[in-house]
Design an enzyme around this catalytic site. Structure first.
Site, PDB file in Angstrom:
ATOM      1  N   SER A   5      48.713  30.509  31.899  1.00  0.00           N
ATOM      2  CA  SER A   5      49.689  30.923  31.046  1.00  0.00           C
ATOM      3  C   SER A   5      51.096  31.497  31.552  1.00  0.00           C
ATOM      4  O   SER A   5      51.848  31.795  30.816  1.00  0.00           O
ATOM      5  CB  SER A   5      49.149  31.962  29.677  1.00  0.00           C
ATOM      6  OG  SER A   5      48.590  32.874  30.257  1.00  0.00           O
ATOM      7  N   LYS A  49      38.546  37.460  47.723  1.00  0.00           N
ATOM      8  CA  LYS A  49      39.533  36.117  48.052  1.00  0.00           C
ATOM      9  C   LYS A  49      38.766  35.626  49.536  1.00  0.00           C
ATOM     10  O   LYS A  49      38.748  34.437  49.586  1.00  0.00           O
ATOM     11  CB  LYS A  49      40.851  36.663  48.188  1.00  0.00           C
ATOM     12  CG  LYS A  49      41.559  36.803  47.117  1.00  0.00           C
ATOM     13  CD  LYS A  49      41.638  35.735  46.057  1.00  0.00           C
ATOM     14  CE  LYS A  49      42.664  36.024  45.008  1.00  0.00           C
ATOM     15  NZ  LYS A  49      42.739  34.768  44.073  1.00  0.00           N
ATOM     16  N   TYR A  54      40.115  43.103  46.296  1.00  0.00           N
ATOM     17  CA  TYR A  54      40.737  42.017  46.225  1.00  0.00           C
ATOM     18  C   TYR A  54      40.661  40.938  47.388  1.00  0.00           C
ATOM     19  O   TYR A  54      40.102  39.731  47.445  1.00  0.00           O
ATOM     20  CB  TYR A  54      42.018  42.099  46.090  1.00  0.00           C
ATOM     21  CG  TYR A  54      42.946  41.004  45.713  1.00  0.00           C
ATOM     22  CD1 TYR A  54      42.857  40.473  44.679  1.00  0.00           C
ATOM     23  CD2 TYR A  54      43.813  40.504  46.916  1.00  0.00           C
ATOM     24  CE1 TYR A  54      44.076  39.312  44.431  1.00  0.00           C
ATOM     25  CE2 TYR A  54      44.704  39.395  46.478  1.00  0.00           C
ATOM     26  CZ  TYR A  54      44.725  38.840  45.662  1.00  0.00           C
ATOM     27  OH  TYR A  54      45.732  37.736  45.453  1.00  0.00           O
ATOM     28  N   ASN A 105      37.488  34.138  29.024  1.00  0.00           N
ATOM     29  CA  ASN A 105      37.182  35.032  29.987  1.00  0.00           C
ATOM     30  C   ASN A 105      36.421  34.274  31.337  1.00  0.00           C
ATOM     31  O   ASN A 105      35.131  33.948  30.915  1.00  0.00           O
ATOM     32  CB  ASN A 105      36.737  36.301  29.672  1.00  0.00           C
ATOM     33  CG  ASN A 105      36.193  37.126  30.901  1.00  0.00           C
ATOM     34  OD1 ASN A 105      36.589  37.003  31.807  1.00  0.00           O
ATOM     35  ND2 ASN A 105      35.468  38.407  30.540  1.00  0.00           N
TER      36      ASN A 105
HETATM   37  P1  NAI Z   1      49.544  36.835  37.323  1.00  0.00           P
HETATM   38  O1  NAI Z   1      48.640  38.135  37.137  1.00  0.00           O
HETATM   39  O2  NAI Z   1      50.866  36.470  36.954  1.00  0.00           O
HETATM   40  O3  NAI Z   1      48.731  35.653  36.586  1.00  0.00           O
HETATM   41  C1  NAI Z   1      47.088  35.797  36.371  1.00  0.00           C
HETATM   42  C2  NAI Z   1      46.695  34.692  35.481  1.00  0.00           C
HETATM   43  O4  NAI Z   1      45.258  34.857  35.515  1.00  0.00           O
HETATM   44  C3  NAI Z   1      46.976  35.404  34.102  1.00  0.00           C
HETATM   45  O5  NAI Z   1      47.412  33.957  33.174  1.00  0.00           O
HETATM   46  C4  NAI Z   1      46.022  36.010  33.503  1.00  0.00           C
HETATM   47  O6  NAI Z   1      45.914  36.014  32.000  1.00  0.00           O
HETATM   48  C5  NAI Z   1      44.742  35.309  33.893  1.00  0.00           C
HETATM   49  N1  NAI Z   1      43.657  36.087  34.339  1.00  0.00           N
HETATM   50  C6  NAI Z   1      43.192  37.085  34.580  1.00  0.00           C
HETATM   51  N2  NAI Z   1      41.885  37.440  34.452  1.00  0.00           N
HETATM   52  C7  NAI Z   1      41.473  36.488  33.775  1.00  0.00           C
HETATM   53  C8  NAI Z   1      40.334  36.183  33.069  1.00  0.00           C
HETATM   54  N3  NAI Z   1      39.199  37.162  33.597  1.00  0.00           N
HETATM   55  N4  NAI Z   1      39.919  35.006  32.454  1.00  0.00           N
HETATM   56  C9  NAI Z   1      40.925  34.187  32.255  1.00  0.00           C
HETATM   57  N5  NAI Z   1      42.113  34.089  32.848  1.00  0.00           N
HETATM   58  C10 NAI Z   1      42.375  35.250  33.533  1.00  0.00           C
HETATM   59  O7  NAI Z   1      49.206  36.615  38.590  1.00  0.00           O
HETATM   60  P2  NAI Z   1      49.694  35.571  39.921  1.00  0.00           P
HETATM   61  O8  NAI Z   1      50.574  36.228  40.705  1.00  0.00           O
HETATM   62  O9  NAI Z   1      50.371  34.188  39.031  1.00  0.00           O
HETATM   63  O10 NAI Z   1      48.625  35.080  40.573  1.00  0.00           O
HETATM   64  C11 NAI Z   1      47.843  33.598  40.329  1.00  0.00           C
HETATM   65  C12 NAI Z   1      46.732  33.748  41.198  1.00  0.00           C
HETATM   66  O11 NAI Z   1      47.476  33.647  42.847  1.00  0.00           O
HETATM   67  C13 NAI Z   1      45.894  34.758  41.344  1.00  0.00           C
HETATM   68  O12 NAI Z   1      44.438  34.181  41.768  1.00  0.00           O
HETATM   69  C14 NAI Z   1      46.248  35.713  42.645  1.00  0.00           C
HETATM   70  O13 NAI Z   1      45.288  36.420  43.128  1.00  0.00           O
HETATM   71  C15 NAI Z   1      46.739  34.632  43.475  1.00  0.00           C
HETATM   72  N6  NAI Z   1      47.661  35.061  44.509  1.00  0.00           N
HETATM   73  C16 NAI Z   1      48.909  35.747  43.993  1.00  0.00           C
HETATM   74  C17 NAI Z   1      49.985  36.128  45.066  1.00  0.00           C
HETATM   75  C18 NAI Z   1      51.232  36.737  44.760  1.00  0.00           C
HETATM   76  O14 NAI Z   1      51.866  36.966  45.557  1.00  0.00           O
HETATM   77  N7  NAI Z   1      51.503  36.556  43.423  1.00  0.00           N
HETATM   78  C19 NAI Z   1      49.559  36.188  46.442  1.00  0.00           C
HETATM   79  C20 NAI Z   1      48.214  35.686  46.713  1.00  0.00           C
HETATM   80  C21 NAI Z   1      47.470  34.879  45.853  1.00  0.00           C
END
Ligand code: NAI
Length: 242
Positions: free
Chosen positions: A13, A159, A155, A63
Site C-alpha cells: 500500500s 533480514k 532488524y 497481518n
Molecule cells: P514502509 O514502512 O513504507 O512500508 C512497509 C509496508 O509493510 C507498509 O505497507 C505496511 O503496511 C506493511 N506492513 C508492515 N507490517 C505489516 C504486517 N504485519 N502485515 C502486513 N503488512 C505489513 O517501508 P518501506 O521502506 O517501503 O520498506 C519495504 C520493505 O523494504 C521492508 O521489508 C523494509 O525492511 C525493506 N527495506 C527498506 C529499506 C529502505 O531504505 N526504505 C532498506 C532496506 C530494506
C-alpha cells in the site's frame, strides 16, 4: 513475460511495495495487494492499477505475522484470482534501539513481521505454486541483513534470517519449478527512512545518494523473469555493502 499472471505483494500500500505493485501491473500482471491497516491507501493503489494498466487488482487487509490470518487471506485470493505465480514478501517494520536497552516485544515484533511473515506467506502459497509447477518468490531483505547495523540487531537478524530462508526455499523447491530470490536494498527514500537523512552512513554510498523505490521495483521485475536465477541476493544499494 508476466502478463496475465497474478502477483501477490505484501506491504503493497505504500513505499517500496507500492512501487513494486505498479511495476508488475505495468508489465501486465494482476495484483493482490496485502496491507496492514490503511484501507484507503491500498484501495487507491488497486484503483490506479486498474485504471492505468488495465489489470485486475484487489486489496486484502492481513497481518502477515499471523499464521491463520495469512492462511485465510491466501484462500480468499485464490477464490478471487484462481491462482498466483508470483509472491513478493515486502512487508517489514523497524523497532530500532541499542541491544542493551531493547525490549523483548520490539525484538519479537520485528522478527515476527519481517521473517515469520515471509515464512507464513511462502508456507500458504507454496501449494498453489506446486500445483502450477511454477512459482517465483522474492523476499525483500536489506543490506543490514548482510553486513549488520548497530542499533538494529532485531532488524538485521530478521533480514539475515530472510536470506537463509531464501536459500533454503530455493534449494527445496527448485525441483518443483519454483524459484526463490532476495533483493537487498540499501538506503531507499520512503516513510521508513524519513528520519535517516542525517545518517552518517549516507556519505559512504559509492553512488553518492539514496535510492528510489523504482530502483528496487526494477530489480524485482528482473527477478520475475530471470528463469535461471535462484537463491540469489541482489543488492540494490548504490554499492554501500560491497
Ligand atoms: P514502509 O514502512 O513504507 O512500508 C512497509 C509496508 O509493510 C507498509 O505497507 C505496511 O503496511 C506493511 N506492513 C508492515 N507490517 C505489516 C504486517 N504485519 N502485515 C502486513 N503488512 C505489513 O517501508 P518501506 O521502506 O517501503 O520498506 C519495504 C520493505 O523494504 C521492508 O521489508 C523494509 O525492511 C525493506 N527495506 C527498506 C529499506 C529502505 O531504505 N526504505 C532498506 C532496506 C530494506
Amino acid at each position: 513475460m508476466i502478463s496475465g499472471k497474478t502477483a501477490v505483494v505484501t506491504g503493497g500500500s505504500r513505499g517500496i511495495g507500492e512501487a513494486i505493485v505498479y511495476k508488475l501491473a505495468s508489465l501486465g500482471a494482476n495484483v493482490a495487494v496485502i496491507y496492514a491497516g490503511n484501507t484507503a491507501a491500498a484501495e487507491n493503489v488497486c484503483n490506479k492499477c486498474k485504471q492505468d494498466y488495465g489489470v485486475e487488482a484487489k486489496a486484502y487487509k492481513c497481518n502477515v505475522a499471523d499464521f491463520e490470518a495469512v492462511k485465510d487471506t491466501v484462500a480468499k485470493l485464490k477464490a478471487d484470482f484462481g491462482t498466483a505465480q508470483i509472491l513478493v514478501n515486502n512487508a517489514g517494520i523497524t523497532r530500532d534501539g541499542l541491544l542493551a536497552m531493547m525490549k523483548e516485544e520490539d525484538f519479537d515484533a520485528v522478527v515476527d513481521t519481517n521473517l515469520k511473515g515471509a515464512f507464513n506467506m511462502i508456507r500458504h502459497m507454496t501449494g498453489l505454486f506446486i500445483r502450477n509447477r511454477e512459482g517465483c518468490i522474492i523476499n525483500i531483505t536489506s543490506v543490514a541483513g548482510i553486513v549488520g547495523n548497530a542499533g538494529q540487531c532485531n532488524y538485521s537478524a530478521s533480514k539475515a534470517g530472510l536470506i537463509g530462508l531464501t536459500k533454503s526455499v530455493a534449494k527445496e523447491l527448485a525441483p518443483k519449478g519454483i524459484r526463490c530470490n532476495a533483493v537487498a536494498p540499501g538506503f531507499i527514500s520512503t516513510d521508513m527512512t524519513e528520519n535517516q537523512t542525517d545518517n552518517p552512513l549516507l556519505k559512504m554510498i559509492p553512488l553518492g545518494k539514496m535510492g528510489g523505490t523504482d530502483d528496487v521495483a526494477e530489480a524485482v521485475a528482473y527477478l520475475t523473469t530471470a528463469k535461471y536465477v535462484t537463491g540469489e541476493v541482489l543488492r540494490v544499494d548504490g554499492g554501500i555493502a560491497m
